[in-house]
Motif scaffolding. Structure first.
Motif, PDB file in Angstrom:
ATOM      1  N   UNK B 143      43.591  37.657  47.304  1.00  0.00           N
ATOM      2  CA  UNK B 143      42.790  38.821  46.913  1.00  0.00           C
ATOM      3  C   UNK B 143      43.520  40.140  47.157  1.00  0.00           C
ATOM      4  N   UNK B 144      44.357  40.181  48.188  1.00  0.00           N
ATOM      5  CA  UNK B 144      45.007  41.449  48.516  1.00  0.00           C
ATOM      6  C   UNK B 144      45.967  41.903  47.418  1.00  0.00           C
ATOM      7  N   UNK B 145      46.404  40.951  46.576  1.00  0.00           N
ATOM      8  CA  UNK B 145      47.347  41.336  45.518  1.00  0.00           C
ATOM      9  C   UNK B 145      46.645  41.913  44.294  1.00  0.00           C
ATOM     10  N   UNK B 146      45.343  41.651  44.172  1.00  0.00           N
ATOM     11  CA  UNK B 146      44.638  42.094  42.971  1.00  0.00           C
ATOM     12  C   UNK B 146      43.575  43.131  43.316  1.00  0.00           C
ATOM     13  N   UNK B 147      43.825  43.879  44.376  1.00  0.00           N
ATOM     14  CA  UNK B 147      42.961  45.013  44.672  1.00  0.00           C
ATOM     15  C   UNK B 147      41.831  44.740  45.630  1.00  0.00           C
ATOM     16  N   UNK B 148      41.731  43.522  46.141  1.00  0.00           N
ATOM     17  CA  UNK B 148      40.650  43.223  47.073  1.00  0.00           C
ATOM     18  C   UNK B 148      41.159  43.059  48.485  1.00  0.00           C
ATOM     19  N   UNK B 149      40.280  42.603  49.338  1.00  0.00           N
ATOM     20  CA  UNK B 149      40.685  42.271  50.703  1.00  0.00           C
ATOM     21  C   UNK B 149      39.611  41.349  51.278  1.00  0.00           C
ATOM     22  N   UNK B 308      41.773  44.104  31.353  1.00  0.00           N
ATOM     23  CA  UNK B 308      42.223  45.457  31.653  1.00  0.00           C
ATOM     24  C   UNK B 308      41.927  46.409  30.509  1.00  0.00           C
ATOM     25  N   UNK B 309      42.205  45.916  29.295  1.00  0.00           N
ATOM     26  CA  UNK B 309      42.044  46.769  28.129  1.00  0.00           C
ATOM     27  C   UNK B 309      40.580  47.049  27.842  1.00  0.00           C
ATOM     28  N   UNK B 310      39.774  45.991  27.925  1.00  0.00           N
ATOM     29  CA  UNK B 310      38.382  46.130  27.503  1.00  0.00           C
ATOM     30  C   UNK B 310      37.488  46.699  28.592  1.00  0.00           C
ATOM     31  N   UNK B 311      37.684  46.232  29.810  1.00  0.00           N
ATOM     32  CA  UNK B 311      36.759  46.595  30.877  1.00  0.00           C
ATOM     33  C   UNK B 311      37.391  47.497  31.925  1.00  0.00           C
ATOM     34  N   UNK B 312      38.685  47.728  31.743  1.00  0.00           N
ATOM     35  CA  UNK B 312      39.390  48.592  32.677  1.00  0.00           C
ATOM     36  C   UNK B 312      39.416  48.032  34.094  1.00  0.00           C
ATOM     37  N   UNK B 313      39.402  46.741  34.209  1.00  0.00           N
ATOM     38  CA  UNK B 313      39.597  46.125  35.526  1.00  0.00           C
ATOM     39  C   UNK B 313      40.254  44.766  35.348  1.00  0.00           C
ATOM     40  N   UNK B 314      40.970  44.332  36.370  1.00  0.00           N
ATOM     41  CA  UNK B 314      41.623  43.036  36.299  1.00  0.00           C
ATOM     42  C   UNK B 314      40.560  41.945  36.198  1.00  0.00           C
ATOM     43  N   UNK B 315      40.872  40.903  35.443  1.00  0.00           N
ATOM     44  CA  UNK B 315      39.924  39.800  35.312  1.00  0.00           C
ATOM     45  C   UNK B 315      40.121  38.738  36.369  1.00  0.00           C
ATOM     46  N   UNK B 316      40.998  39.012  37.319  1.00  0.00           N
ATOM     47  CA  UNK B 316      41.256  38.038  38.376  1.00  0.00           C
ATOM     48  C   UNK B 316      40.993  38.708  39.712  1.00  0.00           C
ATOM     49  N   UNK B 317      40.251  38.022  40.585  1.00  0.00           N
ATOM     50  CA  UNK B 317      39.953  38.597  41.895  1.00  0.00           C
ATOM     51  C   UNK B 317      40.684  37.859  43.020  1.00  0.00           C
ATOM     52  N   UNK B 318      41.502  36.889  42.642  1.00  0.00           N
ATOM     53  CA  UNK B 318      42.324  36.221  43.642  1.00  0.00           C
ATOM     54  C   UNK B 318      41.604  35.256  44.558  1.00  0.00           C
ATOM     55  N   UNK B 319      40.516  34.645  44.082  1.00  0.00           N
ATOM     56  CA  UNK B 319      39.769  33.718  44.952  1.00  0.00           C
ATOM     57  C   UNK B 319      40.520  32.419  45.163  1.00  0.00           C
ATOM     58  N   UNK B 320      41.419  32.098  44.234  1.00  0.00           N
ATOM     59  CA  UNK B 320      42.262  30.911  44.415  1.00  0.00           C
ATOM     60  C   UNK B 320      41.638  29.607  43.984  1.00  0.00           C
ATOM     61  N   UNK B 321      40.424  29.647  43.411  1.00  0.00           N
ATOM     62  CA  UNK B 321      39.776  28.386  43.034  1.00  0.00           C
ATOM     63  C   UNK B 321      40.582  27.626  41.986  1.00  0.00           C
ATOM     64  N   UNK B 322      41.102  28.359  40.989  1.00  0.00           N
ATOM     65  CA  UNK B 322      41.810  27.662  39.912  1.00  0.00           C
ATOM     66  C   UNK B 322      43.060  26.978  40.438  1.00  0.00           C
ATOM     67  N   UNK B 323      43.698  27.610  41.440  1.00  0.00           N
ATOM     68  CA  UNK B 323      44.932  27.031  41.960  1.00  0.00           C
ATOM     69  C   UNK B 323      44.621  25.774  42.761  1.00  0.00           C
ATOM     70  N   UNK B 324      43.620  25.874  43.624  1.00  0.00           N
ATOM     71  CA  UNK B 324      43.398  24.729  44.501  1.00  0.00           C
ATOM     72  C   UNK B 324      42.716  23.571  43.794  1.00  0.00           C
ATOM     73  N   UNK B 325      42.060  23.802  42.662  1.00  0.00           N
ATOM     74  CA  UNK B 325      41.415  22.664  42.003  1.00  0.00           C
ATOM     75  C   UNK B 325      42.251  22.072  40.886  1.00  0.00           C
TER      76      UNK B 325
END
Lengths: 147, 344, 336
Positions: B143-149, B308-325
Motif C-alpha cells: 500500500x505504501x507504494x500506491x499512496x496508502x499506508x 488515472x485518466x477517468x477518475x484521477x486516482x490509481x485503480x490499485x490500492x496495494x492490498x496484495x490479494x491478486x498476488x497472493x491468490x
C-alpha cells in the motif's frame, strides 16, 4: 410457500419423470389407456432413451423446484439402442451417490425399469414414489426454498 | 482528541449499535476464510484481512435490481425506488480497502449515479482498523507504494489502532462522532501514553511492508507498450480464472441478467471479470480481447492507466490479494515493472 | 529423501538436449518466482534458457493444462502447423492426467515428450505461509527447502527451520499412492517404492455423518464459493471448447447468480463431469481462493467409481472411459 399446518395437507408434490420413448413412455401410455389410476403428481418428459438423461437434467429439475425426479427406461437387455440403459445406470447411480454425499436427500431420486407392457408397474412406481415424497415434504435444498 | 475502547467492550458496542437499528458488518470467520458478514459480537483481533474485499457490503456479488412478472406476453416490471434508510456500520475495514471504496465512490458517481451503490454508501459508516501485521500470505501487500499506508485514514470515518488490550480510536467525520456518541461510556479519553504507543505501532507496521512498486512513469510506459510482445510472455501462463479481479477491492465490473422462474423474474447484477473471454465477446462472435494477453493487459491498464485518466486516482490500492491468490504467481508489481522495462 | 537439486540438474540437461536437437518445440516446466519461493509455470524456447528450470516441493501446478492448450490451437489459414512435440515436466499425478488425456484422444502421444519426475509430495503454499511466520519478510522469497525425511528443512539466512511434512504437504499428497510417473520418455529420480492402497480415509469422517450434517457441511463450504471457476480453469481435464457454465444459448444451465442453489448445482455438475476421470492432482482445491474442499467431492466419486465399476483413472491408456463403457453386471441397487 405454503403455510404450516392445514396447507400441508393439500400440498401435492411435483415430480418430474424422464421416460424413454420405447418402453417406459409406452408403459405410461398403457396405464392411461387401461384406465389404471395413478397420482397426478408426475409430469413426464419424453426422452428417446434413458441413456439420454444427463445427470445435469436431474439436478436442474431439482433446482427448478421439482420435489422428486423419476428416471425410467427399458429393462436391462431390452434397450432399443442395445446399451443406452446400461449407460444410464452407471451415470445415474453415481449421481445418486453424489446426492447422498452432498446431503441432498437421495431418496428424492428414483430410477426404474418399466417396459411397454407394464402399465400396472408404472402406476405402482409412481404411487409409491409419490407417497415417499409426500412424507419428505417440499424439496428446498437445491431450489432455494421456494418449495 | 482521541479516545480508547477496551477490546472486551467491542462486542457491547456492536450490540448497542445494532439495537439502534443499524446493520453491522465485520470480518467473520466463515468455513475457514474471513469474510465481511453480519457481526453479532466482537471482532477477531488477529485477522490480517478478509479474503473477499469489504466492497461486497456496498456492492454485493449478486444484487437484485428489480423484480418483474410475466403473464403470457405481458411483462410488468415492479421497479421500486431505492430508498432504504437503515444505517450500515462496517467495522474492521483495512485502510487499503477503505481507499478502494473511494475508488468505487468515484466510479459509481462518475458519469451516472448508481442508485444501488450510492444508497448503501450514504448509509454506511466505515470504521477502519490499522494494520499491525500487514502481511497477506507470502508477503504481497504494497500500500505504501500506491499512496496508502497501514494506518491511512482515507475514506474512513474512524480509525482504530490495536495497542494491546485496547484500541486507540480516532474519529474524522460526523458519522464517526455519532458512533462515539452511541458508544457513550464504552469509550474513554486516551492517555498520552496510548497516543505514543499508537504512533509506534503505526511506524512499526509501515516498516513491515517490504514490497515496493515505483509508480513513477507507469502511465507513459503503459501507453508505449500496448502492442509490445512483452504481454505475450507473462500472460502465457495465465489460467484466465479471474481470481485477481473478483477479489480486487477496486474492481467493479458487473453483468446484468434476468433470472426467470415460473412467471416471475428478477433482474440481477453479478460481478463480472475482464479476465473471462465472455466479458468482451460481441453478438457477432467477434472478440476484441481474444487472448489471455489482451485480458491481462487490460487489467493492468485499467488499474494504472485508465483509472488515472477517468477518475484521477490509481485503480490499485496495494492490498496484495491478486498476488497472493494467483495460482500461477502472476505478480502485478513484477508485471508493471516489466512493462516499464519493456518500454525502455 | 529426495535430492531436489540433483533432479533439477537432470531436468535442465534433458530440456537443453531436446531444445538443441530441435526435437521439441518448447519445454513447459517450472521456474522459481522472482518475489516468491513458490514455483510457477515457465515456457522455455531456447536451450540457453534451460537453466531457468527449477524443481522442488513448491512445484505445485499441473502443467498439462498448457499441453491441452497447445494441442487445441488451430493453425492460421495457409500456415503449416508446427506439430513437433512439446516437452513437459510432470509429477506423477500430472503424468496420470496425461494418461487420461491420451485415453480421451485429446493429446496424441507423439505430440508430447515427457520428463517424468518422481515426487514424494509437494507443499501447500498456504501451509508454508503459516510455517514462515517468524521468517523476516524480506527473506521469504529466497528460502530454500530441503527434504529431511519426515521433515522439510527450510533454509534462509537465519537458523534453519524444520517443519514436519504433515504440516506442509498438500492434502492430495498425504493420501497419494503413486509416487512414480506412469507415463514418461525420460524418468528422473530413483524409483520410489509405493504402497498400492488408497483407503479414502480422508473422506471417512464426512461419510460417517448423517445426511443432514453433510448438507450443513457443504452448505457452509459452498456458500463461500464466488464462482470464479478457477477450479475449472486450472483443471487439465476441463478442456471443452465451450464450458456448459459459460453457455447461455440455447439454454442457460447455470444462472450467473451467486447463491447457494446455483453454487450447489455448479459443484455437483463439475464433480459429475470429472467422475471416473479425475486423477486427484489436487489443482482445483489448491487454486480455490475460498478454501473450499473441492477435492472431497472428486475423491468421493473416485471411491464410488472404484467400488461400483472397478474404475481407477489415470493408470492405463488401454482402459476404457468410465462413462463410455458399461458392464452388464453393474450394480443397480435401488432401481425399481
Amino acid at each position: 410457500m405454503e403455510d404450516e399446518g392445514g396447507a400441508k395437507e393439500s400440498w401435492e408434490p411435483k415430480i418430474i419423470g424422464f421416460f424413454c420413448n420405447w418402453c417406459s413412455y409406452a408403459g405410461a401410455d398403457l396405464a392411461g389407456t387401461s384406465r389404471i389410476q395413478y397420482p397426478t403428481t408426475i409430469r413426464i418428459i419424453k426422452v428417446m432413451c434413458s441413456g439420454r438423461v444427463n445427470p445435469q437434467f436431474v439436478l436442474k429439475a431439482f433446482q427448478e423446484g421439482a420435489d422428486g425426479v423419476l428416471v425410467s427406461g427399458c429393462h436391462p437387455g431390452d434397450c432399443h439402442y442395445i446399451e443406452g440403459n446400461y449407460h444410464a445406470r452407471r451415470k445415474l447411480t453415481l449421481m445418486e451417490d453424489l446426492l447422498e454425499f452432498t446431503g441432498v436427500d437421495p431418496s428424492r431420486f428414483q430410477m426404474s425399469w418399466v417396459s411397454a407392457s407394464e402399465g400396472q408397474k408404472f402406476a405402482e412406481v409412481v404411487t409409491e414414489f409419490t407417497e415417499r415424497i409426500k412424507k419428505l415434504g417440499p424439496q428446498t435444498k437445491l431450489s432455494g426454498g421456494e418449495g | 482528541m482521541a479516545s480508547i475502547i477496551n477490546k472486551d467492550k467491542v462486542a457491547e458496542l456492536v450490540k448497542k449499535v445494532s439495537s439502534s437499528g443499524c446493520e453491522v458488518f465485520g470480518p467473520v470467520e466463515n468455513g475457514g476464510v474471513t469474510l465481511f458478514r453480519n457481526l453479532d459480537g466482537g471482532i477477531p483481533s488477529d485477522f490480517t484481512n478478509s479474503k473477499k474485499p469489504p466492497k461486497e457490503v456496498l456492492f454485493p456479488q449478486t444484487e437484485t435490481m428489480f423484480d418483474f412478472e410475466i403473464d403470457g406476453s405481458k411483462i410488468t416490471a415492479l421497479v421500486e425506488p431505492v430508498e432504504a434508510q437503515t444505517p450500515i456500520l462496517m467495522l474492521g475495514v483495512r485502510p487499503c480497502d477503505a481507499r478502494a471504496i473511494q475508488v468505487l465512490d468515484a466510479l459509481f458517481t462518475w458519469d451516472y449515479i448508481d442508485p444501488y451503490y450510492v444508497n448503501k454508501r450514504d448509509r454506511a459508516t466505515i470504521i477502519g482498523f490499522s494494520c499491525t501485521e500487514p502481511h497477506m500470505p507470502l508477503q504481497s501487500c504494497f500500500c505504501t507504494s500506491v499512496g496508502g499506508s497501514p494506518s491511512s485514514k482515507d475514506g474512513l470515518d474512524m480509525l482504530w489502532t490495536d495497542i494491546g488490550d485496547r484500541y486507540l480510536v480516532e474519529s474524522f467525520t460526523d458519522k464517526g462522532n455519532k458512533i462515539l456518541e452511541t458508544g457513550g461510556n464504552l469509550f474513554a479519553n486516551a492517555a498520552k501514553d496510548d497516543e505514543k504507543k499508537t504512533e509506534d505501532v503505526k511506524k512499526l507496521a509501515e516498516s513491515k511492508i517490504v514490497r515496493k512498486l515505483d509508480t513513477e512513469g507507469i502511465e507513459k510506459a503503459l501507453e508505449a507498450t500496448f502492442d509490445h510482445e512483452y504481454w505475450d510472455e507473462f500472460a502465457r501462463r495465465c489460467l484466465g480464472c479471474g481470481e485477481c479481479t473478483l477479489l480486487c477491492p477496486t474492481c467493479h465490473c458487473f453483468d446484468i441478467n434476468d433470472v426467470i422462474t415460473r412467471g416471475k423474474g428478477k433482474r440481477e447484477r453479478t460481478w463480472d471479470s475482464c479476465q473471462y473471454p465472455y466479458y468482451t465477446i460481441h453478438a457477432s462472435g467477434h472478440n476484441p480481447r481474444p487472448d489471455k494477453k489482451h485480458r491481462q493487459r487490460n487489467r493492468v491498464y485499467h488499474k494504472f492507466l485508465y483509472s488515472n485518466k477517468n477518475l484521477d486516482m490509481l485503480g490499485c490500492v496495494g492490498c496484495g490479494r491478486c498476488i497472493s491468490t494467483c495460482p500461477v504467481n502472476i505478480d502485478i508489481i513484477e508485471v508493471v515493472e516489466g512493462a516499464k522495462e519493456a518500454a525502455k | 529423501m529426495t535430492d531436489y537439486k540433483a533432479l533439477e540438474k537432470q531436468i535442465q540437461d534433458q530440456a537443453r538436449q531436446w531444445l538443441e536437437s530441435g526435437e521439441v518445440k518448447y519445454v513447459i516446466g517450472f521456474e522459481k518466482g522472482d518475489n516468491s519461493p513458490v514455483c510457477r509455470p515457465v515456457f522455455i524456447y531456447k536451450p540457453e534458457d534451460a537453466g531457468k528450470l527449477a524443481w522442488g516441493p513448491l512445484c505445485n501446478n499441473n502443467l498439462t493444462k498448457y499441453l491441452v492448450e497447445e494441442v487445441q490451437i488451430k493453425p492460421k489459414k495457409g500456415e503449416e502447423p508446427d506439430l513437433r512435440p512439446v516437452g513437459i515436466v510432470v509429477k506423477p499425478c500430472d503424468s496420470k492426467t496425461i494418461v487420461e488425456l491420451m485415453k480421451e484422444n485429446i493429446v496424441p502421444r507423439e505430440r508430447v515428450k515427457i520428463i517424468g519426475v518422481i515426487s514424494e509430495g509437494t507443499i501447500n503454499p498456504k501451509a508454508l505461509d503459516k510455517a514462515l511466520k517468524d521468517v523476516p519478510l524480506d527473506k521469504i522469497a529466497g528460502i530454500q527447502i530441503l527434504d529431511g525425511g519426515d521433515n522439510f528443512t527450510i533454509k534462509y539466512d537465519g537458523e534453519p527451520l524444520s517443519v514436519p511434512k504433515d504440516e506442509l504437504l498438500n492434502g492430495k499428497c498425504k493420501v497419494c499412492v503413486v509416487h512414480n510417473p506412469v507415463v514418461y520418455d525420460i524418468f528422473v529420480g530413483d524409483k520410489v517404492t509405493q504402497i498400492d492402497k488408497d483407503e479414502f480415509e480422508d473422506i471417512a469422517d464426512l461419510e460417517a455423518m448423517s445426511d443432514e450434517e453433510r448438507y450443513e457441511y457443504w452448505k457452509e463450504q459452498l456458500s463461500k464459493c464466488i464462482r470464479c471457476y478457477a477450479c475449472r480453469d486450472t483443471c487439465p481435464l476441463c478442456y471443452c471448447e465451450e464450458c456448459v457454465f459459460d453457455r447461455t444459448k440455447p439454454y442457460n444451465w447455470n444462472e450467473k447468480t451467486v447463491d447457494l442453489p446455483e453454487n450447489f448445482f455448479y459443484h455437483m455438475v463439475r464433480a459429475m463431469h470429472l467422475a471416473g476421470r479425475c486423477v486427484d492432482c489436487g489443482g482445483c482445491e489448491r487454486v480455490c481462493p475460498m478454501d473450499i474442499p473441492i477435492r472431497k467431492l472428486n475423491r468421493f466419486l473416485l471411491k464410488r467409481a472404484k467400488e461400483r465399476f472397478k474404475v481407477v483413472p489415470g493408470i492405463n491408456v488401454e482402459d476404457k472411459a468410465m462413462f463410455g463403457d458399461y458392464d452388464i453386471d453393474d450394480p443397480g441397487e435401488g432401481i425399481k
